[in-house]
Design a protein around this motif. Sequence first.
Motif, short mmCIF file in Angstrom:
data_model
loop_
_atom_site.label_atom_id
_atom_site.label_comp_id
_atom_site.label_asym_id
_atom_site.label_seq_id
_atom_site.Cartn_x
_atom_site.Cartn_y
_atom_site.Cartn_z
N VAL A 147 57.59 86.85 92.53
CA VAL A 147 57.64 87.97 91.76
C VAL A 147 57.56 89.10 92.75
N VAL A 148 58.57 90.15 92.63
CA VAL A 148 58.43 91.23 93.46
C VAL A 148 57.64 92.32 92.44
N ASN A 149 56.19 92.59 92.75
CA ASN A 149 55.56 93.46 91.89
C ASN A 149 55.34 94.91 92.31
N PRO A 150 55.17 95.68 91.56
CA PRO A 150 54.85 97.11 91.99
C PRO A 150 53.37 97.12 92.06
N GLU A 151 52.94 97.41 93.34
CA GLU A 151 51.66 98.06 93.87
C GLU A 151 51.17 99.04 93.35
N ASN A 152 52.02 100.04 93.69
CA ASN A 152 52.13 101.60 93.19
C ASN A 152 53.47 102.06 93.31
N GLU A 153 53.74 103.19 92.53
CA GLU A 153 55.06 103.58 92.61
C GLU A 153 55.85 103.47 93.77
N ASP A 154 55.15 103.49 95.05
CA ASP A 154 56.17 103.64 96.26
C ASP A 154 56.23 102.34 97.02
N ASN A 155 55.24 100.96 96.59
CA ASN A 155 55.08 100.10 97.35
C ASN A 155 55.22 98.74 96.43
N ARG A 156 55.85 97.62 97.09
CA ARG A 156 55.88 96.42 96.43
C ARG A 156 55.16 95.19 97.18
N LYS A 157 54.98 94.33 96.56
CA LYS A 157 54.35 93.12 97.20
C LYS A 157 55.00 91.78 96.30
#
Length: 109
Positions: free
Chosen positions: A38-48
């Motif tokens: 799963v490509v999750n948003p960690e915040n508005e500008d970053n993914r993990k």
Amino acid sequence: MSMTANHISFTVKTSNNWDKFGISFVRGTDSDRYYTMVVNPENEDNRKVNFEQEGSAGKGFVEGVDGYWFARPADNVYNIDIYTDNSVLTMYINDVCAYTQRILKVSQQ
């Protein structure tokens, strides 16, 4: 032992800065357990990339095997390449993220 290697590539365009998406493996119509990156948003500008075991027998988020943060593409377009070599799977996103996982039986589904 037979060798099985595959490559798929595709593009995902999300509609906003908070969307998430995933790619499932070892999933059939009767699977009670399957795996999703799963490509999750960690915040508005970053993914993990997170690794999850889903389905009725799945345990959900698998701790300790998630990927590192990477910047959300400004245009929300993710160019994805996935390679499998027997049970090893590697996913590349926009040439900035490489995530590797071993998934047993991935070459059989």
